[in-house]
Every structure is written in C-alpha cells, then in structure tokens.
Design a protein around this motif. Sequence first.
Motif, short mmCIF file in Angstrom:
data_model
loop_
_atom_site.label_atom_id
_atom_site.label_comp_id
_atom_site.label_asym_id
_atom_site.label_seq_id
_atom_site.Cartn_x
_atom_site.Cartn_y
_atom_site.Cartn_z
N PRO A 47 38.51 44.25 50.27
CA PRO A 47 38.43 44.76 51.44
C PRO A 47 39.33 44.02 52.35
O PRO A 47 39.54 42.69 52.26
N VAL A 48 40.04 44.57 53.45
CA VAL A 48 40.81 43.87 54.49
C VAL A 48 39.96 43.31 55.37
O VAL A 48 40.27 42.31 56.22
N GLU A 49 38.67 43.87 55.79
CA GLU A 49 37.78 43.47 56.86
C GLU A 49 36.40 43.71 56.35
O GLU A 49 36.22 44.64 55.88
N SER A 50 35.57 42.69 56.40
CA SER A 50 34.27 42.76 56.24
C SER A 50 33.57 42.37 57.58
O SER A 50 33.38 41.56 57.95
N VAL A 51 32.60 43.29 57.94
CA VAL A 51 31.75 43.10 59.21
C VAL A 51 30.33 43.12 58.93
O VAL A 51 29.68 44.50 58.29
N PHE A 52 29.71 42.05 59.10
CA PHE A 52 28.06 42.03 59.18
C PHE A 52 27.35 41.95 60.18
O PHE A 52 27.98 41.25 61.31
N SER A 69 40.50 39.57 55.67
CA SER A 69 41.32 38.98 54.69
C SER A 69 42.83 38.56 54.92
O SER A 69 43.22 39.29 56.09
N ALA A 70 43.51 37.94 54.12
CA ALA A 70 44.78 37.44 54.43
C ALA A 70 46.15 38.48 54.54
O ALA A 70 46.81 38.56 55.20
N ASP A 71 45.71 39.63 53.62
CA ASP A 71 46.16 40.80 53.71
C ASP A 71 45.96 41.76 54.11
O ASP A 71 44.80 42.19 54.43
N SER A 72 46.58 42.58 54.86
CA SER A 72 46.47 43.98 55.44
C SER A 72 45.94 45.03 54.56
O SER A 72 45.41 46.14 55.13
N ALA A 73 46.73 44.98 53.45
CA ALA A 73 46.45 46.12 52.43
C ALA A 73 46.77 45.89 51.14
O ALA A 73 47.38 44.81 51.11
N TYR A 136 52.39 56.69 50.50
CA TYR A 136 51.13 57.15 50.96
C TYR A 136 50.36 55.84 51.35
O TYR A 136 50.64 54.69 50.98
N ARG A 137 49.55 55.90 52.29
CA ARG A 137 48.51 54.79 52.79
C ARG A 137 47.06 55.48 52.46
O ARG A 137 46.90 56.71 52.90
N ALA A 138 46.16 54.55 52.33
CA ALA A 138 44.77 54.96 52.15
C ALA A 138 43.81 53.94 52.78
O ALA A 138 44.18 52.94 52.59
N ALA A 139 42.85 54.52 53.44
CA ALA A 139 41.64 53.65 54.07
C ALA A 139 40.33 54.18 53.48
O ALA A 139 40.10 55.38 53.48
N LEU A 140 39.62 53.02 52.89
CA LEU A 140 38.19 53.32 52.67
C LEU A 140 37.41 52.51 53.31
O LEU A 140 37.49 51.33 53.39
N LYS A 141 36.15 53.37 53.94
CA LYS A 141 35.32 52.60 54.62
C LYS A 141 33.89 52.87 53.95
O LYS A 141 33.70 54.01 53.65
N ILE A 142 33.32 51.85 53.73
CA ILE A 142 31.98 51.82 53.15
C ILE A 142 30.80 51.13 54.03
O ILE A 142 31.25 49.97 54.40
N GLU A 143 30.03 51.98 54.50
CA GLU A 143 29.05 51.42 55.43
C GLU A 143 27.72 51.21 54.41
O GLU A 143 27.09 52.18 54.05
N SER A 151 22.68 41.69 55.46
CA SER A 151 22.63 42.33 56.82
C SER A 151 23.40 43.63 56.69
O SER A 151 24.34 44.02 55.63
N ARG A 152 23.43 44.75 57.63
CA ARG A 152 24.21 45.85 57.62
C ARG A 152 25.51 45.40 57.54
O ARG A 152 25.75 44.46 58.22
N ALA A 153 26.44 46.11 56.84
CA ALA A 153 27.61 45.88 56.54
C ALA A 153 28.73 46.94 56.44
O ALA A 153 28.20 47.93 56.25
N VAL A 154 30.03 46.62 56.99
CA VAL A 154 30.91 47.65 57.09
C VAL A 154 32.10 47.10 56.30
O VAL A 154 32.60 45.97 56.84
N PHE A 155 32.57 47.76 55.00
CA PHE A 155 33.66 47.10 54.47
C PHE A 155 34.85 48.03 54.73
O PHE A 155 34.83 49.25 54.37
N ASN A 156 36.02 47.67 54.93
CA ASN A 156 37.24 48.25 55.14
C ASN A 156 38.17 48.05 54.25
O ASN A 156 38.61 46.58 54.21
N TYR A 157 38.55 48.89 53.53
CA TYR A 157 39.69 48.71 52.39
C TYR A 157 40.94 49.48 52.68
O TYR A 157 40.90 50.46 53.31
N GLY A 158 42.12 48.87 52.54
CA GLY A 158 43.47 49.42 52.96
C GLY A 158 44.46 49.46 51.46
O GLY A 158 44.23 48.47 50.90
N MET A 159 44.97 50.47 51.13
CA MET A 159 45.78 50.50 50.05
C MET A 159 47.17 51.36 50.66
O MET A 159 47.14 52.06 51.49
#
Length: 433
Positions: A47-52, A69-73, A136-143, A151-159
């Motif tokens: 994940p590029v970002e994890s929000v709890f 994350s240090a990397d954006s994607a 291509y770019r891809a974004a994956l969001k897992i809630e 705790s409730r979490a949102v994980f954002n992935y970028g490819m």
Amino acid sequence: MRNKRLIAVLLIGALVLLGAVAAAYATTSVRTGEAAAVIFAGQEVQPVESVFSEPLPGGLLSKRVVQDSADSASDLGLLTVATLPLKIDAYGQETSSASTEVRGEVLLTLWLDDEEVFSGTPEEYEKFRFSENGLYRAALKIERPGDELMSRAVFNYGMSFELDVQPIVLFSSDRARQGDILSVYVNRGFAAEAPEIETELGTAIFLPLSSDEYIAYIPINYAQTLGKWMIDVSVGGEAYEQGIIVTGRTYKEQHMTISQATTDATMNNPDGPKNWAERIKVLWETYDVEKYWDEAFIRPCDGRISTEFGLYRYTNKNPVPTRHTGIDIAAPAGTPVLASNSGRVVRAEDIIYTGNTVVLEHGGGLKTYYFHMETMEVKEGDLIGRGTVLGTVGSTGYSTGAHLHFEVKIGSHSLSPWELFDGTSELYFDVGF
C-alpha cells in the motif's frame, strides 16, 4: 448583561466539551496492523497509504493514524499478457479476485493514458478484459472494518505498468515420428477472433484453455509419408508456419490364424462395412470443442501385449498384410477395463467387427477405442473420469481369445499409445509459463 452571561456559559460549556474531547482523544488508542497482501499480475504490491481510525466515545469523531509509503506506486514494468489476475490475502485467508471472503469494501480502478477504463469490485474485474496496449495506472482501495485486533482501516495501493500484448504461437517440436502427436499453443493476445490452423497431416482444431489461450493437437499417422510437412496458423491477421520433419518407426510382423466361422460372422458379414461406416467411421469426423482431461493417460488394463501397435499382420496365410492400428492386451475374461483418461462416451454398443465397443472423446477429436469387451458399464453421453470402469475384457467380434484392443486416434489417424502412457508425448507440451 444577560447576553454576556449566556456567552460566558456557552464559552465555559465549549471549553468543557473541548477538554472532554481532548481527554478522549488522548486516551483513545488506534490499533494499527498489517495490510492485506495483494498480488497483481503475479507481483506483490504494497500500500502507498494506510489509514487507521478509531471512533471517540459518542461516535461523532474519530482519531486517525496515517502511514505513508516512500513510493507513490508500484512499477510493474512491461507486461506482455492480456490477463492480469488480482489476488488478495484476506487477512490470512488467500482468495482470488472473484472471492467474496475479503471483509470490507474493495474497489479497483484502471486508467489508460489518464482515461478511466475500469472501476469496480474484484468480482467485476474477473470479467474485465484488456483490449489495448499502452501505459496503465491502477488504484486499489481496500476498506477493512474494525474488530478486536485492528481499528477500521483503509489501504490504498497504486500500480503502474506498460502493456504490450502480442500473439504467441508455440510449436512443441519441428520433428516427429510416425504415430506421434504434436501440440500447437496460441495466446491470441488482443486478437478478437480465435486462431485457425491448417495442415495436411490431419484433423486439428484449437481447444480453448482460457479466454486467450488455445491448444491444438496434430496427429502424425502411424503410416504417414516421411518427409517435411507444414503446419499453418493464423491469429490476429498474422500468419505463422512451422515445417515438421516426419521420420519412420520400426514395425514388426505377425502371422495369425483365425477360424472361418469367426471370419464369416464378422469380417465376411455383408452388413459389416455399413455397420462400421455408420457407427465407427462417422466418429472420425466429429470432435468436442472442450478439453476434458488434465492428467496423463493410463493403460486401460494390465496384461501381456499380444499384438503391438502398427505391426503388419498376415492372417490365414494371406500374402497381403493388414495393419494393426492399436495394441492388444491379453487378459482373462472379466478383467476390468478402465478409461485411459477423462472424457465423454460417444459410442457404447455391439459392433459387428469389434464386438462390444466403447469410444471416448477427450477433446479436439482425440479419442480412445476399446474393442472386444465382454460387458459394457457406461452409456453414450456419460462424462467419466480417468480410471472409470468401462466394462470387462472379452472376446467379442473378430477375436481369437480374451483380450482388449486399445486404440488412440485423432480423426482417422491411428497413433501410438506408448508415449501417452510414459509421459513423453508432445501431447503434454509444457509452454513454460
């Protein structure tokens, strides 16, 4: 004066409330944890970002912790296949992109050159097919809902990746012996139509292995003329060809005596040719567009090989030999006869020449034949697995004693069973990916 007092009361109430919120915020613990493991196009991405977030008492506000994350994607590089699977480890439980076991909401979005081409759930992505090459770019969001562990979490992935899909055509070999089988594999890439194949070696059709992949089996008849033969494949408007050098196979001779009564009841029966043409030869022109098997072929029964594949047979001193197109396995009457592989029963009846006969279609016109049986325990249309009991060994039809005649054909072409049994046949062509 009253207004001043009211304002003072409100200020005091606000300060008390803010203090309570501050105290609640300070004492509320946000429980972080590991993100779901995601594999896209065979590569693990982070994940590029994890929000709890943890709700404060009362539930109107929440405390958040953001991990970047240090990397954006994740750069997946150059990809050359049109099917890019998505797999998600649902917090310790591995699932495919079509799984409903992932707790919470999952959304995948794809862009081609900044234009959105897909947005949906993993189940919807399972049906999506890439149709163009490009960046291509891809974004994956897992809630993930909160529980006792996190705790409730949102994980954002970028490819990001570049897609460069071209048709792939692979020939299993450029050489074959009489009686062999060759394979041709095709991944059609972005071609809209299924591939086509032509060869004078015999009947060959492409069987679908997936939405993009196909396989065709080429028969090299046991009496095929030696020399160079061509296989031509067309896919996506492009033509591919392969020359095949056919070499010989050594065949033995056999001298056999059979009673006149048996000969008259079978080979000299005036109804024999019509019966053979209508019940057996007609099968040579049929095929199923489905591959039923995925394991190696097995011997249908144990026993001594009394007649080898392809040999020249001289019967009752006739100077003109016939050819034996299968193998004869001598075994006691009543010995179980097993299906050499999974398939569909396309014939199960008494044939004048071959007695009680079972024929299995394995896909693409590849068939196995079981002759002279005493009993038959399957019926036409049955879908059966490898090793299923088809019946028992007998001596019906044109036969001198209890045995099973076993034969492998594609179309009208008789093929050696031995390489199917020992796993060396090009039928088992491994494309390497």
